[in-house]
Design a protein around this motif. Structure first.
Motif, mmCIF file in Angstrom:
data_model
loop_
_atom_site.group_PDB
_atom_site.id
_atom_site.type_symbol
_atom_site.label_atom_id
_atom_site.label_comp_id
_atom_site.label_asym_id
_atom_site.label_seq_id
_atom_site.Cartn_x
_atom_site.Cartn_y
_atom_site.Cartn_z
ATOM 1 N N ILE A 169 0.800 -1.218 0.000
ATOM 2 C CA ILE A 169 0.000 0.000 0.000
ATOM 3 C C ILE A 169 0.838 1.277 0.000
ATOM 4 C CG2 ILE A 169 -0.264 0.177 2.523
ATOM 5 C CD1 ILE A 169 -3.244 0.921 1.931
ATOM 6 N N GLN A 170 2.008 1.253 0.641
ATOM 7 C CA GLN A 170 2.823 2.460 0.713
ATOM 8 C C GLN A 170 3.446 2.833 -0.633
ATOM 9 O OE1 GLN A 170 5.619 2.443 3.960
ATOM 10 N NE2 GLN A 170 4.090 1.754 5.437
ATOM 11 N N SER A 171 3.471 1.892 -1.556
ATOM 12 C CA SER A 171 4.035 2.179 -2.882
ATOM 13 C C SER A 171 2.966 2.658 -3.862
ATOM 14 C CB SER A 171 4.721 0.931 -3.443
ATOM 15 O OG SER A 171 3.776 -0.113 -3.688
ATOM 16 N N TYR A 172 1.696 2.693 -3.435
ATOM 17 C CA TYR A 172 0.611 3.102 -4.310
ATOM 18 C C TYR A 172 0.507 4.628 -4.378
ATOM 19 C CZ TYR A 172 -1.161 -1.724 -3.822
ATOM 20 O OH TYR A 172 -1.299 -3.088 -3.822
ATOM 21 N N THR A 173 -0.122 5.107 -5.431
ATOM 22 C CA THR A 173 -0.444 6.523 -5.535
ATOM 23 C C THR A 173 -1.552 6.859 -4.534
ATOM 24 O OG1 THR A 173 -2.162 6.186 -7.199
ATOM 25 C CG2 THR A 173 0.102 6.457 -7.995
ATOM 26 N N ALA A 174 -1.813 8.126 -4.351
ATOM 27 C CA ALA A 174 -2.846 8.554 -3.411
ATOM 28 C C ALA A 174 -4.206 7.958 -3.786
ATOM 29 C CB ALA A 174 -2.921 10.075 -3.365
ATOM 30 N N ASN A 231 -7.305 1.152 0.910
ATOM 31 C CA ASN A 231 -7.754 1.300 2.300
ATOM 32 C C ASN A 231 -9.204 0.872 2.461
ATOM 33 O OD1 ASN A 231 -5.429 2.236 3.696
ATOM 34 N ND2 ASN A 231 -5.684 4.253 2.768
ATOM 35 N N TYR A 232 -10.041 1.210 1.506
ATOM 36 C CA TYR A 232 -11.449 0.813 1.589
ATOM 37 C C TYR A 232 -11.584 -0.710 1.533
ATOM 38 C CZ TYR A 232 -16.451 0.495 0.915
ATOM 39 O OH TYR A 232 -17.775 0.177 1.084
ATOM 40 N N ILE A 233 -10.839 -1.335 0.631
ATOM 41 C CA ILE A 233 -10.928 -2.790 0.488
ATOM 42 C C ILE A 233 -10.462 -3.487 1.759
ATOM 43 C CG2 ILE A 233 -9.995 -4.784 -0.761
ATOM 44 C CD1 ILE A 233 -9.874 -2.983 -3.259
ATOM 45 N N ILE A 234 -9.354 -3.030 2.321
ATOM 46 C CA ILE A 234 -8.810 -3.649 3.522
ATOM 47 C C ILE A 234 -9.732 -3.463 4.722
ATOM 48 C CG2 ILE A 234 -6.912 -3.552 5.208
ATOM 49 C CD1 ILE A 234 -5.092 -2.792 2.825
ATOM 50 N N GLU A 235 -10.319 -2.277 4.836
ATOM 51 C CA GLU A 235 -11.162 -1.971 5.994
ATOM 52 C C GLU A 235 -12.599 -2.489 5.843
ATOM 53 O OE1 GLU A 235 -10.871 2.243 6.360
ATOM 54 O OE2 GLU A 235 -8.690 2.203 6.760
ATOM 55 N N ASN A 236 -13.022 -2.729 4.583
ATOM 56 C CA ASN A 236 -14.414 -3.145 4.355
ATOM 57 C C ASN A 236 -14.514 -4.294 3.345
ATOM 58 O OD1 ASN A 236 -15.816 -0.626 5.719
ATOM 59 N ND2 ASN A 236 -14.267 0.197 4.326
ATOM 60 N N PRO A 237 -13.764 -5.365 3.527
ATOM 61 C CA PRO A 237 -13.773 -6.422 2.508
ATOM 62 C C PRO A 237 -15.146 -7.072 2.316
ATOM 63 C CG PRO A 237 -12.676 -7.168 4.517
ATOM 64 C CD PRO A 237 -12.877 -5.694 4.658
ATOM 65 N N GLU A 238 -15.900 -7.242 3.411
ATOM 66 C CA GLU A 238 -17.226 -7.856 3.277
ATOM 67 C C GLU A 238 -18.187 -6.950 2.503
ATOM 68 O OE1 GLU A 238 -15.687 -7.398 6.156
ATOM 69 O OE2 GLU A 238 -15.361 -9.362 7.098
ATOM 70 N N LYS A 239 -18.102 -5.631 2.742
ATOM 71 C CA LYS A 239 -18.984 -4.690 2.049
ATOM 72 C C LYS A 239 -18.684 -4.639 0.553
ATOM 73 C CE LYS A 239 -19.726 -1.600 6.006
ATOM 74 N NZ LYS A 239 -19.571 -0.212 6.515
ATOM 75 N N LEU A 240 -17.434 -4.934 0.189
ATOM 76 C CA LEU A 240 -17.038 -4.876 -1.214
ATOM 77 C C LEU A 240 -17.757 -5.943 -2.045
ATOM 78 C CD1 LEU A 240 -14.924 -3.973 -3.481
ATOM 79 C CD2 LEU A 240 -13.538 -5.873 -2.641
ATOM 80 N N LEU A 241 -17.973 -7.109 -1.465
ATOM 81 C CA LEU A 241 -18.406 -8.274 -2.235
ATOM 82 C C LEU A 241 -19.713 -8.094 -3.010
ATOM 83 C CD1 LEU A 241 -17.381 -11.138 0.233
ATOM 84 C CD2 LEU A 241 -16.081 -10.114 -1.642
ATOM 85 N N PRO A 242 -20.756 -7.502 -2.410
ATOM 86 C CA PRO A 242 -22.000 -7.361 -3.192
ATOM 87 C C PRO A 242 -22.014 -6.152 -4.137
ATOM 88 C CG PRO A 242 -22.343 -6.532 -0.967
ATOM 89 C CD PRO A 242 -20.955 -7.097 -1.008
ATOM 90 N N MET A 243 -20.987 -5.321 -4.077
ATOM 91 C CA MET A 243 -20.978 -4.094 -4.878
ATOM 92 C C MET A 243 -20.619 -4.350 -6.335
ATOM 93 S SD MET A 243 -19.149 -1.146 -2.588
ATOM 94 C CE MET A 243 -19.911 -0.434 -1.129
ATOM 95 N N SER A 244 -21.213 -3.539 -7.199
ATOM 96 C CA SER A 244 -20.773 -3.515 -8.592
ATOM 97 C C SER A 244 -19.626 -2.522 -8.705
ATOM 98 C CB SER A 244 -21.921 -3.086 -9.502
ATOM 99 O OG SER A 244 -22.220 -1.706 -9.291
ATOM 100 N N VAL A 245 -18.933 -2.558 -9.815
ATOM 101 C CA VAL A 245 -17.831 -1.631 -10.017
ATOM 102 C C VAL A 245 -18.333 -0.188 -10.003
ATOM 103 C CG1 VAL A 245 -17.949 -1.720 -12.551
ATOM 104 C CG2 VAL A 245 -15.789 -1.127 -11.432
ATOM 105 N N HIS A 246 -19.545 0.029 -10.504
ATOM 106 C CA HIS A 246 -20.101 1.378 -10.544
ATOM 107 C C HIS A 246 -20.484 1.861 -9.147
ATOM 108 C CE1 HIS A 246 -20.111 1.110 -14.874
ATOM 109 N NE2 HIS A 246 -20.849 0.012 -14.832
ATOM 110 N N GLU A 247 -20.995 0.937 -8.325
ATOM 111 C CA GLU A 247 -21.363 1.305 -6.953
ATOM 112 C C GLU A 247 -20.135 1.712 -6.144
ATOM 113 O OE1 GLU A 247 -25.325 -1.408 -6.050
ATOM 114 O OE2 GLU A 247 -23.342 -2.356 -5.974
ATOM 115 N N LEU A 248 -19.059 0.919 -6.240
ATOM 116 C CA LEU A 248 -17.846 1.255 -5.486
ATOM 117 C C LEU A 248 -17.221 2.540 -6.024
ATOM 118 C CD1 LEU A 248 -15.867 0.575 -3.259
ATOM 119 C CD2 LEU A 248 -14.589 -0.845 -4.889
ATOM 120 N N ALA A 249 -17.263 2.724 -7.325
ATOM 121 C CA ALA A 249 -16.713 3.942 -7.927
ATOM 122 C C ALA A 249 -17.433 5.171 -7.376
ATOM 123 C CB ALA A 249 -16.849 3.882 -9.448
#
Length: 277
Positions: free
Chosen positions: A11-16, A23-41
């Motif tokens: 993560i420290q090598s990533y852009t802002a 950070n969102y994926i790591i902190e909310n992995p369960e919430k990510l699963l039902p989302m579409s790409v458009h919803e997360l965007a």
């Protein structure tokens, strides 16, 4: 490969922008699963294309595969706390979970990048050599000593020393039918590079054990064995995992040699086992 740990470790090598997604994926992995790409965007105020590019940066085909990998990763951890570095006040149980997760990830990473044919070529170079020189500094010196201990037990003449002058002298005097195993995680350790250059000038083939294919040690080597710990940023466990990756590669090399030279190897092990002092 645990994609959550992969994201956390890099993560420290990533852009802002990439860190925002990570950070969102790591902190909310369960919430990510039902989302579409458009919803997360929409949730992160980024474009769908940015999420797809992030997924591909991880070596995945796209956002759908990212969700699949996150789902699989969640089955291997008790909680996302295991993804974090060792912290003040961690219990023994906490540490066991964190280290074991990283150990399993390291093995998967090494198996992914370590080329079978390179292992076989390295084993053949050792087979053809009367004198096997092995050199590394710091944590890599432990891997060098492990090589010497293992191959000495099966009758190979191995020389290991952290003194570059003594190693250079020995290599110069015993250059006929020799090989050098040069170990450096970065591939840029000055002394290891110098010794690899000397070997090259003496006509001694070099086996490089390095985590960086585009490095000076790799450039000097006839064979490159790639240990990958999955730890690409400075962290408390990174040095440990890098050493474990090197030792894992050494084990694979050693057992490949034994498998292809079984009778001689077993004879050597038996003889050394029966030594009485």
């Amino acid at each position: 490969m645990n994609v959550l740990l992969q994201i956390q470790q890099n993560i420290q090598s990533y852009t802002a922008g990439e860190q925002k997604i990570a950070n969102y994926i790591i902190e909310n992995p369960e919430k990510l699963l039902p989302m579409s790409v458009h919803e997360l965007a929409g949730r992160l105020d980024v474009s769908s294309a940015t999420l797809v590019r992030f997924s591909k940066m991880l070596g995945l085909k796209g956002f759908t595969e990212l969700k699949q990998r996150v789902s699989a990763a969640l089955t291997t951890i008790s909680s996302t706390e295991s993804l974090k570095e060792v912290e003040k006040g961690d219990s023994v149980e906490d540490i066991k979970k964190k280290v074991s997760l990283r150990m399993n990830h390291m093995v998967e990473q090494v198996n992914k990048v370590l080329a079978n044919e390179q292992v076989e070529q390295a084993a053949q170079l050792i087979r053809n050599a009367e004198n096997v020189f092995t050199f590394g500094l710091g944590a890599s010196s432990l891997a060098a000593q492990d090589i010497s201990q293992k191959f000495s037990r099966i009758g190979k003449h191995c020389l290991v020393n952290t003194d570059i002058t003594l190693m250079a002298t020995s290599m110069t005097l015993l250059k006929e039918s020799a090989c050098l195993i040069a170990i450096s995680n970065s591939g840029e350790t000055a002394e290891v590079v110098k010794l690899s250059s000397l070997a090259e000038s003496l006509g001694i083939p070099v086996i490089g054990i390095t985590g960086q294919l585009k490095s000076k040690v790799a450039a000097k080597a006839q064979v490159v064995l790639m240990p990958s710990s999955g730890e690409s940023i400075p962290m408390r466990t990174a040095a440990t995992m890098s050493l474990m990756a090197q030792l894992y590669v050494v084990d694979i090399l050693f057992y490949n040699y034994v498998a292809n030279n079984f009778e001689d190897s077993m004879s050597g092990i038996q003889q050394t086992k029966n030594i009485e002092i």
